[in-house]
Write an enzyme that holds these catalytic residues in place. Structure first.
Site, short mmCIF file in Angstrom:
data_model
loop_
_atom_site.label_atom_id
_atom_site.label_comp_id
_atom_site.label_asym_id
_atom_site.label_seq_id
_atom_site.Cartn_x
_atom_site.Cartn_y
_atom_site.Cartn_z
N GLY A 89 0.79 -1.22 0.00
CA GLY A 89 0.00 0.00 0.00
C GLY A 89 0.82 1.27 0.00
O GLY A 89 2.02 1.27 0.26
N TRP A 140 0.95 5.56 1.34
CA TRP A 140 0.65 6.23 2.61
C TRP A 140 -0.43 7.29 2.51
O TRP A 140 -0.84 7.85 3.52
CB TRP A 140 1.91 6.84 3.21
CG TRP A 140 2.79 7.62 2.28
CD1 TRP A 140 3.98 7.22 1.75
CD2 TRP A 140 2.59 8.96 1.80
NE1 TRP A 140 4.52 8.20 0.96
CE2 TRP A 140 3.70 9.28 0.98
CE3 TRP A 140 1.58 9.91 1.98
CZ2 TRP A 140 3.82 10.51 0.33
CZ3 TRP A 140 1.70 11.14 1.34
CH2 TRP A 140 2.80 11.42 0.53
N ASN A 141 -0.93 7.60 1.32
CA ASN A 141 -1.87 8.72 1.23
C ASN A 141 -3.31 8.34 1.56
O ASN A 141 -4.06 9.14 2.11
CB ASN A 141 -1.79 9.39 -0.15
CG ASN A 141 -2.04 8.41 -1.28
OD1 ASN A 141 -1.86 7.20 -1.14
ND2 ASN A 141 -2.45 8.92 -2.43
N LYS A 163 1.09 -5.35 3.01
CA LYS A 163 2.11 -4.55 3.68
C LYS A 163 1.74 -3.09 3.52
O LYS A 163 1.87 -2.50 2.45
CB LYS A 163 3.51 -4.78 3.10
CG LYS A 163 4.60 -4.15 3.99
CD LYS A 163 5.90 -3.91 3.27
CE LYS A 163 5.94 -2.60 2.55
NZ LYS A 163 5.89 -1.39 3.46
N GLU A 179 -0.34 0.48 -9.68
CA GLU A 179 -0.99 1.79 -9.74
C GLU A 179 0.03 2.79 -9.25
O GLU A 179 0.32 2.87 -8.07
CB GLU A 179 -2.26 1.78 -8.88
CG GLU A 179 -3.20 2.93 -9.18
CD GLU A 179 -2.90 4.15 -8.35
OE1 GLU A 179 -2.25 5.07 -8.90
OE2 GLU A 179 -3.29 4.20 -7.18
N GLY A 219 2.51 6.63 -10.24
CA GLY A 219 2.36 8.07 -10.15
C GLY A 219 1.78 8.70 -11.39
O GLY A 219 1.44 8.04 -12.37
N CYS A 267 -2.36 10.57 -6.21
CA CYS A 267 -1.61 10.19 -7.41
C CYS A 267 -2.26 10.67 -8.70
O CYS A 267 -1.57 10.97 -9.68
CB CYS A 267 -1.44 8.67 -7.44
SG CYS A 267 -3.00 7.76 -7.32
N GLU A 279 6.44 14.80 -10.83
CA GLU A 279 5.39 14.63 -9.82
C GLU A 279 5.89 15.20 -8.49
O GLU A 279 6.92 14.78 -7.96
CB GLU A 279 5.03 13.15 -9.66
CG GLU A 279 3.87 12.93 -8.71
CD GLU A 279 3.47 11.47 -8.59
OE1 GLU A 279 2.27 11.20 -8.38
OE2 GLU A 279 4.35 10.61 -8.68
N GLY A 321 1.43 2.80 -14.77
CA GLY A 321 1.06 1.51 -14.22
C GLY A 321 0.53 0.50 -15.21
O GLY A 321 0.41 0.74 -16.41
N GLU A 334 -7.51 -1.26 -10.84
CA GLU A 334 -8.19 -1.48 -9.58
C GLU A 334 -9.67 -1.24 -9.81
O GLU A 334 -10.07 -0.51 -10.71
CB GLU A 334 -7.68 -0.48 -8.52
CG GLU A 334 -6.17 -0.39 -8.43
CD GLU A 334 -5.61 -0.99 -7.17
OE1 GLU A 334 -6.12 -2.05 -6.75
OE2 GLU A 334 -4.67 -0.42 -6.62
#
Length: 702
Positions: free
Chosen positions: A364, A366-367, A390, A464, A466, A498, A599, A672, A676
Site C-alpha cells: 500500500g 501512505w496517502n 504490507k 498503480e 504516479g 496520485c 510529480e 502503471g 483497480e
C-alpha cells in the site's frame, strides 16, 4: 553612494562575470581549450580583453571560475533532488540523476567538461575544484549507503557508483555514434547501484543506533494468522508519528524473512478452505466487514487523521466509507464469478472455470492507507484468494484495525494478514515464490523494482503508480465549476493524490478570469489542526516530504514561474510542530519546467495557457505518465472527442478525482499496469482454466 546605486553596480558586475563565464563555455565547446584565448572569449562576450583581468585576474582565474560554475550547477541540482528524496535509496538516486541529467549530458556540455578534465593534471587551481566536486559526490553517496550496508561496503560502492557515472559520461562524450543518452545512462547507473546494494552486507540492527522506547508507548507487531505476533524485545522497529504534531503514535516491529515465510505458509493453507467456499458464502462474510467499517467510521477516521495528517472532514467522509463501499461491492460480485460454456458440436463441449490465484500480496501507499488496503483486499478475497498486505511504513495503523475487523467478522485465520515493515519487507514479498500476484500502489521507481523482482517467478502484477495529469479548461467552461474541479484536483488531501490534475491548461481567453477566481478561493482555504472539522488543508505526511514540496516551490520560482498564492510553510501556533504548507498556485509556467514535468505530490498547482484543441491535447500527452486527465467544457461533443484522444487510463468530464468503485481505475505508460476496482479487478484476481469434455469415442490413429 546611495544603497540602491551600490546594489545596482554589484548586480551589473555579477552579470558581466556570468557573461564572461558563459562566453568561456561557448568558446570551449566550439573551438576547444587551446583556441579559447582571452581575445576569443572577450569577443564572444562583446567586451574588451582587459575586463577579464579586472574580474578574474588572468585566463586561469576565468577558467577556474567557469569550472566552479559548472560544478556548482551540478551540486545545486543534486541539493534540490536530495531535498525531494525520501529514504537512503532515493537519495542515492538523486546523486545519480543530478550528475547524469539531460542538461549535463548534451554534447556541448560534455565537451566542455572533457576540456577541463584534460587540463586538471596541469593546473593546481583546476585540480582543487575537481577534488571538491568529487569529494562532495562521494560524501553524498557514502552517507546514504551507510544506512543500507556496512561502512566498508558503503565506501566501496560509493567509489564504484562514482566511477560508473564518470565512465558513462566519458564513453558518451568520446563516442561519435550516440551510444548512450541521459536516460539510458541513468538506467545503467541505477541498475549497477541496485546490484551492488543487493549484494552488499546489510547493516545489522545491532550496528544501528537504537533509541530508548518511551514509557507507555505502544509497540505493534504484524497481524498474521488471525492475531498479532508475539513481541520480540530485540526486534528492529520504526516509529510512526502524527505529521500534524510530531507526536510518536506507536513503534512498529519490522517483519523479516521468518515472519514473511510464516505469513505465506499460513495464507496458502487458509486459502484452500476459503477458495473452496461458494462465492455467496465469502460474500456474506465480507458484507459483515463492510458493515463493521461503517459502524466504526468515527473511530477509524480519527486514527487515520492522526496517522496521515489529513483533515477529519476528509477521513470521515471518504477514507473509511470508500473502503466499506469497495468491500461491499466485491462482496456482491463474489457469487457471480462464473466461466463460460463453449459449444463444440454434437461430440464435445467445453467450459471455463474462473479459479483463484492463491496468495496475493498487496503493497500500500501512505496517502489513503485504509482505502487502499480495502482496494487491494476486496477483489482478491471475493475471488477466493488469501491476502498478505504490507501497508506503507509511514501509515501502518489502520491496516491493523482492518485485520482485527476481518477476524471479528469471521474471515478465517490466515486469509487476511498484515506484515509491517519498510522496503526490505516489500522486497521479501515481491520475490517470494509462494506468492502468485503482487498489487502495488506507489511511485514509478518502486513499481519498476517490484516488476523486476516479480519477473523471477513470473508473478502477475497490478501497478498503480504516479502521475502528472492534465486538466483542460476550455473557453466555454463554467468557470466556477472549473475552479472547484482544479482545487479538488490539486489541494484535496494536501495534494497527496496520485491522480491529481496538477497541469491545469486554461484557454487564453479565460485565463485571467480563471486565475482571479482560483486565487481568491485558494487563499480562503483553512490550513489548520486536522482534527478540527473546519480544517480544509492538513499536514503533509513527513518532514522530509514537506522539504521536498518546498524545494519544488523554490525550483518553480527559480525557473521563472509566477507564484500567485501560497507556497510557504505554515508555522502559526502549534502548527509549527507539524509539516504544513499553504496551497500554492504557479502561473506563467512552461511545459519544460520541472514543476510542470515532475510529480511533486503536494499542494502545488501549475497553470498553463493554450489556444486550440489540437495544441492542448498534444501538450497534455507530452509526458511519461498516463494515469488521469480531466476536461471542463459545455460542449459535450468536444468533451468526448478530447478524452478519447488523451493518453490516460482514468478521465473525467466536468469534474475531477471522483472514483466510484464500479469503474476501473488505473493508468497507461509509466503510470502503471492493470486496473483497480470494477469487474476488471475481480477477473484480474482469477485465472481461467479450460475444460474440454468429449462425448464420444477417442479417435486415436494408433
Amino acid at each position: 553612494m546611495a544603497r540602491t546605486d551600490t546594489v545596482t553596480r554589484f548586480a551589473g558586475e555579477d552579470q558581466r562575470r556570468r557573461q564572461l563565464v558563459e562566453a568561456t563555455i561557448d568558446a570551449l565547446a566550439d573551438v576547444g581549450f587551446a583556441a579559447s584565448s582571452l581575445s576569443e572569449i572577450a569577443g564572444r562576450a562583446g567586451v574588451a580583453p582587459s575586463l577579464v583581468a579586472h574580474y578574474f585576474g588572468d585566463k586561469e582565474g576565468l577558467l577556474e571560475a567557469t569550472l566552479r560554475h559548472l560544478a556548482s550547477r551540478v551540486s545545486d541540482s543534486a541539493r534540490l533532488r536530495l531535498a525531494r528524496a525520501e529514504g537512503p535509496r532515493e537519495r542515492i538516486q538523486a546523486v545519480i540523476d543530478a550528475n547524469l541529467a539531460p542538461e549535463e549530458f548534451d554534447a556541448r556540455t560534455c565537451s566542455v567538461w572533457l576540456a577541463f578534465w584534460g587540463q586538471v593534471l596541469h593546473s593546481p587551481r583546476l585540480k582543487r575544484v575537481q577534488r571538491v566536486y568529487q569529494r562532495r559526490m562521494l560524501s553524498n553517496l557514502r552517507y546514504d549507503l551507510k544506512a543500507l550496508c556496512t561502512d566498508a561496503d558503503a565506501q566501496r560502492i560509493a567509489v564504484s557508483i562514482a566511477a560508473v557515472i564518470d565512465g558513462l559520461w566519458l564513453r558518451s562524450t568520446l563516442s561519435d555514434v550516440g551510444e548512450t543518452d541521459s536516460l539510458a545512462a541513468r538506467a545503467i547507473a541505477t541498475s549497477f547501484a541496485d546490484s551492488q546494494i543487493a549484494g552488499a552486507r546489510p547493516r545489522s540492527p545491532a550496528e544501528k543506533p537504537k533509541l530508548p522506547r518511551a514509557r507507555g508507548l505502544r509497540v505493534l507487531t504484524s497481524h498474521i494468522g488471525g492475531d498479532y505476533l508475539p513481541l520480540d524485545p530485540n526486534a528492529e522497529t520504526f516509529a510512526t508519528i502524527n505529521p500534524a504534531t510530531s507526536e510518536v503514535l506507536a513503534e512498529i516491529v519490522i517483519a523479516g524473512e521468518a515472519e514473511v515465510d510464516r505469513a505465506v505458509a499460513l495464507a496458502r493453507e487458509a486459502q484452500r478452505g476459503w477458495g473452496a467456499m461458494t462465492g455467496a458464502e465469502r460474500g456474506r462474510i465480507l458484507q459483515r466487514v463492510a458493515t463493521r467499517l461503517r459502524e466504526r467510521n468515527g473511530e477509524l477516521a480519527l486514527l487515520e487523521t492522526r496517522d496521515t495528517g489529513k483533515p477529519i472532514q476528509e477521513t470521515q467522509a471518504v477514507d473509511v466509507l470508500s473502503g466499506a463501499d469497495c468491500i461491499e461491492y466485491f462482496a456482491g460480485l463474489a457469487a457471480g464469478i462464473a466461466g463460460e460454456h463453449v459449444d463444440l458440436g454434437p461430440q464435445a463441449f467445453g467450459y471455463t472455470r474462473r479459479e483463484p490465484l492463491g496468495v496475493v500480496a498487496g503493497i500500500g501507499a501512505w496517502n489513503y492507507p485504509l482505502q487502499i488496503a480495502c482496494w487491494k483486499a476486496a477483489p482478491a478475497l471475493a475471488a477466493g484468494n488469501s491476502v498478505i498486505l504490507k501497508p506503507a511504513e509511514l501509515t501502518p495503523l489502520t491496516a491493523l484495525k482492518l485485520a482485527e475487523i476481518m477476524t471479528e467478522c469471521g474471515v478465517p485465520a490466515g486469509v487476511f494478514n498484515v506484515v509491517q515493515g519498510d522496503g526490505r519487507t516489500g522486497r521479501l514479498l515481491s520475490r517470494h515464490p509462494g506468492i502468485a500476484k503482487i498489487s502495488l500502489t506507489g511511485e514509478v521507481g518502486t513499481g519498476k523494482k517490484v516488476m523486476a523482482d516479480a519477473s523471477a517467478t513470473l508473478k502477475q502484477v497490478t501497478l498503480e503508480l504516479g502521475g502528472k495529469s492534465p486538466l483542460i479548461v476550455f473557453a466555454d467552461a463554467d468557470l466556477d465549476d472549473a475552479v472547484g474541479g482544479a482545487m479538488l484536483a490539486n489541494f484535496y488531501s494536501a495534494g497527496e493524490v496520485c491522480s491529481n490534475g496538477t497541469r491545469v491548461f486554461v484557454h487564453e481567453d479565460v485565463r485571467e478570469a480563471f486565475l482571479e477566481k482560483l486565487a481568491a478561493r485558494t487563499r480562503a482555504m483553512v490550513v489548520g489542526d486536522p482534527t478540527d472539522p473546519a480544517t480544509q488543508v492538513g499536514a503533509l505526511i513527513s518532514e522530509a516530504h514537506m522539504h521536498k514540496v518546498l524545494s519544488y516551490i523554490e525550483e518553480g520560482r527559480r525557473e521563472g514561474a509566477r507564484l500567485v498564492a501560497g507556497g510557504e510553510r505554515v508555522v502559526e501556533g502549534t502548527l509549527g510542530k507539524g509539516f504544513f504548507v499553504r496551497p500554492a498556485i504557479f502561473d506563467a509556467c512552461s511545459d519544460e519546467m520541472r514543476i510542470v514535468r515532475e510529480e511533486i505530490f503536494g499542494p502545488v498547482m501549475t497553470v498553463l495557457s493554450f489556444r486550440d484543441e489540437d495544441e492542448v491535447i498534444a501538450r497534455a500527452n507530452d509526458t511519461r505518465f498516463g494515469l488521469a486527465a480531466g476536461v471542463f467544457t459545455r460542449d459535450l461533443a468536444r468533451a468526448h472527442r478530447t478524452v478519447a484522444r488523451l493518453a490516460a487510463g482514468t478521465t473525467w468530464i466536468n469534474t475531477y478525482n471522483i472514483t466510484p468503485i464500479e469503474l476501473p481505475f488505473g493508468g497507461t505508460k509509466e503510470s502503471g499496469l492493470g486496473r483497480e476496482n470494477g469487474r476488471a479487478a475481480l477477473l484480474a484476481h482469477t485465472e481461467a482454466k479450460s475444460v474440454y469434455v468429449n462425448l464420444g469415442r477417442v479417435d486415436a490413429p494408433y
